[in-house]
Design a protein around this motif. Structure first.
Motif, short mmCIF file in Angstrom:
data_model
loop_
_atom_site.label_atom_id
_atom_site.label_comp_id
_atom_site.label_asym_id
_atom_site.label_seq_id
_atom_site.Cartn_x
_atom_site.Cartn_y
_atom_site.Cartn_z
N SER A 19 -7.22 -2.16 0.58
CA SER A 19 -6.83 -0.84 1.07
C SER A 19 -6.87 -0.83 2.59
O SER A 19 -7.56 -0.01 3.22
CB SER A 19 -7.76 0.24 0.49
N GLU A 62 1.78 2.37 9.84
CA GLU A 62 1.62 3.36 8.76
C GLU A 62 0.36 4.19 8.96
O GLU A 62 0.35 5.39 8.70
CB GLU A 62 1.59 2.68 7.39
N LEU A 152 2.79 -4.75 -0.77
CA LEU A 152 2.43 -3.34 -0.68
C LEU A 152 2.66 -2.80 0.73
O LEU A 152 3.12 -1.67 0.90
CB LEU A 152 0.96 -3.17 -1.08
N GLU A 153 2.36 -3.59 1.74
CA GLU A 153 2.60 -3.16 3.12
C GLU A 153 4.08 -2.89 3.35
O GLU A 153 4.47 -1.87 3.91
CB GLU A 153 2.11 -4.23 4.10
N ALA A 156 5.27 0.23 1.30
CA ALA A 156 4.89 1.50 1.92
C ALA A 156 5.74 1.80 3.15
O ALA A 156 6.19 2.93 3.35
CB ALA A 156 3.41 1.46 2.30
N ARG A 179 1.39 9.49 0.84
CA ARG A 179 1.33 8.03 0.94
C ARG A 179 -0.02 7.46 0.53
O ARG A 179 -0.08 6.45 -0.18
CB ARG A 179 1.65 7.57 2.37
N ARG A 183 -0.41 5.12 -2.51
CA ARG A 183 -0.68 3.73 -2.20
C ARG A 183 -1.82 3.18 -3.07
O ARG A 183 -1.77 2.05 -3.54
CB ARG A 183 -1.02 3.57 -0.72
#
Length: 259
Positions: A19, A62, A152-153, A156, A179, A183
């Motif tokens: 995370s 982000e 995932l990066e 997003a 988000r 996420r």
């Protein structure tokens, strides 16, 4: 508007690879609320933040966007990003905890409703530069098809870039607001997809379809790909998260394939 404070640039401690965006947002928020970064503090460049925290520039970007959505910082074109006065923090999105299981299905539903409009608008309004960003992010997903964190990066970042291409500030803020909880859900679901299929090519292909639909100016294939992504999210929520109430009549069920 506050003036930029000069002095040594603020630093970030290195964060865990779990995370990562959440960790960055939490640390930056603590520094703002604790007074370590008072109003007017000028944040360093994305490159400096990425190096000091040991993460990618996509991750830092982000995290900064999340703080912007919450009203903690503002970015001034050509000048930099600055911490705002506390009274300026007008927009604080809700967050979901482990016990908020019923809302996760609603989160998936809301995401599909918001982003289908985003896709339709982006197909009409996107610029060549915005399309190039989407294409690059799809390529990054393809290169990370067996790496959950890297995928995932890029995932997003793709959905924020897509919202930016729609040129609607309310929709962009809505996407930014969901988000973090989304996420968290996606991080676990992608791990399950990796375990089941060995790679994330199915998710990559749907994102490629969305980008192609935006490029062609025809949103329908992109909305269909989004529906498949949302269906997998609903299937994961229904099969994995405990304590969810049963679906009532009229609620859409996923098919047996989980798509």
């Amino acid at each position: 508007m506050t003036s930029g404070r000069r002095g040594p640039p603020p630093e970030l401690a290195r964060v865990r690879r779990v995370s990562v965006v959440d960790s960055l947002v939490e640390e930056m928020t603590r520094k703002i609320l604790g007074g370590e970064w008072p109003p007017g503090t000028a944040l360093p460049s994305l490159r400096h933040f990425a190096a000091s925290a040991g993460v990618s520039m996509l991750t830092v970007r982000e995290a900064v966007r999340t703080l912007q959505a919450r009203g903690w910082v503002e970015t001034r074109q050509g000048v930099g990003t600055f911490v705002l006065e506390p009274s300026a923090a007008r927009f604080v999105p809700w967050q979901l905890g482990a016990s908020d299981v019923a809302e996760y299905r609603e989160l998936v539903e809301a995401r599909e409703a918001i982003e289908s409009t985003v896709i339709a608008l982006a197909a009409r309004r996107r610029t060549a530069a915005e399309l190039a960003v989407l294409t690059d992010l799809v390529d990054r997903m393809a290169a990370a098809s067996t790496d959950r964190d890297r995928f995932l990066e890029a995932d997003a970042e793709f959905h924020v870039a897509l919202a930016e291409a729609a040129h609607n500030r309310i929709l962009l803020r809505s996407m930014l607001a969901i988000r973090l909880p989304l996420r968290r859900l996606m991080a676990d679901r992608l791990l399950a997809e990796l375990a089941e299929h060995g790679d994330l090519s199915r998710s990559w292909e749907d994102h490629r379809t969305i980008a192609s639909a935006v490029r062609a100016g025809v949103p329908e294939p992109g909305c269909a790909a989004l529906a498949r992504i949302a269906a997998r999210g609903r299937s994961y929520v229904d099969s994995t998260l405990p304590g969810l109430p049963s679906r009532g009549p009229g609620n859409r069920a996923t098919d047996d394939s989980g798509r």
